[in-house]
Design an enzyme around this catalytic site. Structure first.
Site, PDB file in Angstrom:
ATOM      1  N   GLY A 318       0.827  -1.198   0.000  1.00  7.97           N
ATOM      2  CA  GLY A 318       0.000   0.000   0.000  1.00  7.97           C
ATOM      3  C   GLY A 318       0.863   1.250   0.000  1.00  7.97           C
ATOM      4  O   GLY A 318       1.961   1.286  -0.571  1.00  7.97           O
ATOM      5  N   SER A 319       0.413   2.269   0.681  1.00  7.32           N
ATOM      6  CA  SER A 319       1.100   3.567   0.646  1.00  7.32           C
ATOM      7  C   SER A 319       2.433   3.569   1.380  1.00  7.32           C
ATOM      8  O   SER A 319       3.202   4.538   1.252  1.00  7.32           O
ATOM      9  CB  SER A 319       0.191   4.652   1.239  1.00  7.32           C
ATOM     10  OG  SER A 319      -0.948   4.844   0.409  1.00  7.32           O
ATOM     11  N   SER A 320       2.741   2.502   2.137  1.00  9.48           N
ATOM     12  CA  SER A 320       4.063   2.446   2.778  1.00  9.48           C
ATOM     13  C   SER A 320       5.169   2.325   1.732  1.00  9.48           C
ATOM     14  O   SER A 320       6.346   2.515   2.045  1.00  9.48           O
ATOM     15  CB  SER A 320       4.134   1.278   3.765  1.00  9.48           C
ATOM     16  OG  SER A 320       4.075   0.030   3.092  1.00  9.48           O
ATOM     17  N   PHE A 321       4.789   2.047   0.475  1.00  5.05           N
ATOM     18  CA  PHE A 321       5.747   1.937  -0.628  1.00  5.05           C
ATOM     19  C   PHE A 321       6.040   3.296  -1.257  1.00  5.05           C
ATOM     20  O   PHE A 321       7.000   3.450  -2.028  1.00  5.05           O
ATOM     21  CB  PHE A 321       5.164   0.975  -1.673  1.00  5.05           C
ATOM     22  CG  PHE A 321       6.042   0.717  -2.869  1.00  5.05           C
ATOM     23  CD1 PHE A 321       7.339   0.252  -2.727  1.00  5.05           C
ATOM     24  CD2 PHE A 321       5.559   0.930  -4.155  1.00  5.05           C
ATOM     25  CE1 PHE A 321       8.141   0.002  -3.834  1.00  5.05           C
ATOM     26  CE2 PHE A 321       6.349   0.685  -5.267  1.00  5.05           C
ATOM     27  CZ  PHE A 321       7.644   0.217  -5.110  1.00  5.05           C
ATOM     28  N   LYS A 322       5.241   4.300  -0.954  1.00  9.01           N
ATOM     29  CA  LYS A 322       5.378   5.594  -1.613  1.00  9.01           C
ATOM     30  C   LYS A 322       6.747   6.264  -1.409  1.00  9.01           C
ATOM     31  O   LYS A 322       7.245   6.926  -2.329  1.00  9.01           O
ATOM     32  CB  LYS A 322       4.249   6.525  -1.169  1.00  9.01           C
ATOM     33  CG  LYS A 322       2.896   6.136  -1.770  1.00  9.01           C
ATOM     34  CD  LYS A 322       1.757   6.994  -1.228  1.00  9.01           C
ATOM     35  CE  LYS A 322       0.421   6.583  -1.859  1.00  9.01           C
ATOM     36  NZ  LYS A 322      -0.720   7.312  -1.261  1.00  9.01           N
TER      37      LYS A 322
END
Length: 608
Positions: A318-322
């Site tokens: 999810g957004s932890s990859f951003k």
């Protein structure tokens, strides 16, 4: 006269012949006695000794596993046990029948012994029963004369003081199977165990030790009279881990009642300080054999308690990859720190509409504010400008892809797609696919260990590599200093500022669960990842995840580090089907314990 002489001559010859025969026979007897008593004396002495003396190999005591401060994580408990040497019993079945009348054997134990007796005679002792109580020992001793081949001996059971709290990382031991015994007959010794998972498996050779020999005197029936000598076995070596028992318990406490994982690293050198997975299990069951009822309960549990989610669980980030996407875009020049995109709450790519989590839109976003508020539309734009191959390259640089080089078994490999991978799998790659990867969905999968390593590298700018073992025996394992990642300082500074504002500004997605220690801040990134494929109608209707059945709700993630200015700890938390702030609160609580310990130990301080 002549006749008398003739008779005397015949008599003399007969006497001489008889005397010669007696001399020959006597000489042969003397020669044979000489052979027996002088020449072959050592051989027959050994046979006589073997008839009275029995040499029995004994299993070594397995080595200990401790945390970084010497807290015992795996040890041994001494007990008394009944052994049976089949070769010393004229009638093995009758002897076992008498034993069954004297001590209590469970149906499982009786079935195991019956299976052994049905096979070929064994020269290694067979365990009849572990953990004899004093009454059982007394009965066997009193009836020793009628129990040929039965021996009372000391044994060890594996002990795990923290039980389920460290089960996945420390592992468990099991009886060696037939294949292992054939390769190494020493493993057939009573009480020998081999590692079945975790550190017990990864460092089995160091923990196993070397067997010894006990010499006993036996009577004509094969019953033990006394112990004559004992050549002590060499215990296995102590394996000291980088794990901290206090921090491990803090991580476990954060997961209580939840399904997920926590990995806490020392951000300076990659030492694994905590590795928790929930739900867990009691590892002590494996030492003597897991009962069918317990095994069935584990196998029928949909939450898979035997799976180590920290190293084997693959999750969409999810957004932890951003932060990784942002670094890839800054590095290749797809954006600068000042680049802005407008977020109206959606973006049409091809013939499909892609939505932001905030349907009303975020307005104009730059690299820092898009991390702070986790704007999806910004990252759709950034991902398409950057391209999947450059994102994959940055993922590899941050140790997100492939299995980590950790001294631990069964590590799952993180995965990021590329154009070459898509071609091999005959997938027609589109801009929409790239956009989805930009917010950590699609084909991308990582373990919590991967994510903890990623955020540690971003926090320090160095190629931090996780490790779990601090020392084996007296040998401290020295590891080389981490090399620089070769990333531009201003690029890292931009991403770190965004991660700081995620937690420490009111608009940040983690503001409500920020660290409450005076003068110390944590930074990080939240993430939610769908576990079902959303169709266009569901997205357009802006459906409510919270109303879905629990198993269909998104996973919640958080990656972070603390303190912000001088990173000391890095963490990744995954809560399956959790809410946005659940993993942030777990990370905050673990950081609070870790920083509290650090302040007391090192007088660590940081500017606010």
């Amino acid at each position: 006269m002549a006749r008398g002489k003739t008779e005397r001559g015949v008599f003399t010859r007969r006497v001489l012949l008889l005397g010669g025969a007696e001399t020959l026979i006597f000489g042969a007897l003397v020669g044979r006695l000489y052979d027996l008593q002088v020449i072959e004396h050592p051989h027959y002495r050994k046979q006589a000794r073997d008839n009275a003396i029995m040499q029995q190999p004994i299993a070594p005591e397995r080595g200990l596993i401790t945390d970084r401060n010497g807290v015992l994580l795996a040890g041994n408990r001494q007990h008394w046990r009944a052994l049976f040497l089949m070769t010393k019993a004229p009638d093995a079945q009758a002897t076992i029948a008498r034993v069954v009348n004297l001590i209590t054997l469970s149906p499982d134990e009786q079935a195991r012994i019956a299976a052994i007796l049905a096979g070929k005679p064994r020269y290694m002792p067979v365990v009849l029963k572990n953990d004899l109580d004093w009454r059982e020992m007394a009965r066997l001793e009193v009836h020793a004369a009628t129990l040929p081949g039965v021996i009372i001996d000391r044994g060890f059971s594996r002990l795990y003081p923290l039980g389920p709290d460290t089960a996945h990382v420390v592992g468990y031991v099991v009886r060696p199977d037939a294949v292992k015994v054939q390769a190494d007959p020493i493993l057939a010794l009573p009480g020998m165990r081999v590692g079945g998972s975790g550190i017990e498996l990864a460092h089995n050779a160091a923990l196993q030790g070397e067997p010894g020999v006990v010499e006993t005197e036996v009577d004509a029936r094969g019953s033990v009279v006394r112990v004559l000598d004992r050549d002590r076995s060499r215990p296995g070596e102590t394996v000291s881990l980088t794990l901290d028992a206090i921090l491990q318990r803090a991580a476990v406490a954060g997961l209580r009642g939840r399904v997920g994982a926590v990995v806490l690293l020392d951000a300076r050198n990659g030492a694994v300080l905590a590795m928790a997975s929930a739900p867990s299990f009691d590892p002590s069951w494996f030492d003597q054999g897991v009962p069918d009822a317990v095994w069935s309960r584990w196998m029928n549990n949909s939450e898979r308690p035997l799976t180590n989610r920290a190293t084997q669980g693959l999750f969409a980030p999810g957004s932890s990859f951003k932060p990784t996407v942002a670094l890839a875009a800054l590095r290749c020049g797809a954006i600068t720190a000042e680049t802005r995109f407008f977020c109206p709450g959606h973006l049409k790519i091809g013939n499909r509409m892609f939505y932001c989590w905030l349907r009303s839109g975020h307005g104009w976003m730059d690299a820092v504010s898009a991390l702070q508020q986790s704007c999806d539309v910004f990252y759709y734009h950034v991902a398409m400008r950057t391209g999947i191959d450059r994102m994959a390259e940055m993922g590899a640089r941050l140790s997100l892809t492939g299995a980590p080089k950790l001294d631990f078994p069964d590590l799952a490999a993180g995965f990021l797609p590329s154009h070459e991978w898509a071609r091999r799998h005959r997938i027609t790659w589109t801009e929409g696919d790239t956009a989805v990867e930009g917010i950590g969905q699609g084909y991308t999968l990582f373990t919590p260990l991967d994510l903890a390593t990623m955020i540690a590298r971003i926090a320090t700018g160095r190629a931090i590599a996780p490790h779990l073992v601090r020392a084996i025996g007296d040998k401290i394992i020295k590891r080389p200093a981490s090399k620089t990642l070769g990333l531009d300082g201003p690029h890292l500074a931009t991403v770190r500022q965004g991660l700081d504002e995620v937690v420490n500004t009111p608009l940040g997605t983690s503001w409500a669960a920020r660290l409450r220690l005076p003068g110390i801040r944590m930074a990080g990134k939240t993430g939610t990842a769908q576990v079902i494929n959303e169709n266009a109608a569901m997205e357009a209707a802006n459906y409510n995840d919270a109303r879905l059945p629990w198993k269909y709700r998104p996973n919640a993630l958080f990656v972070g580090y603390a303190p912000v200015d001088v990173p000391r700890f890095a963490v990744a938390v995954v809560i399956e089907h959790g809410t946005l702030l659940e993993p942030v609160k777990v990370a905050r609580d673990v950081f609070t314990v870790a920083l509290g310990q650090d302040l007391r130990a090192d007088q660590f301080t940081q500017r606010s």
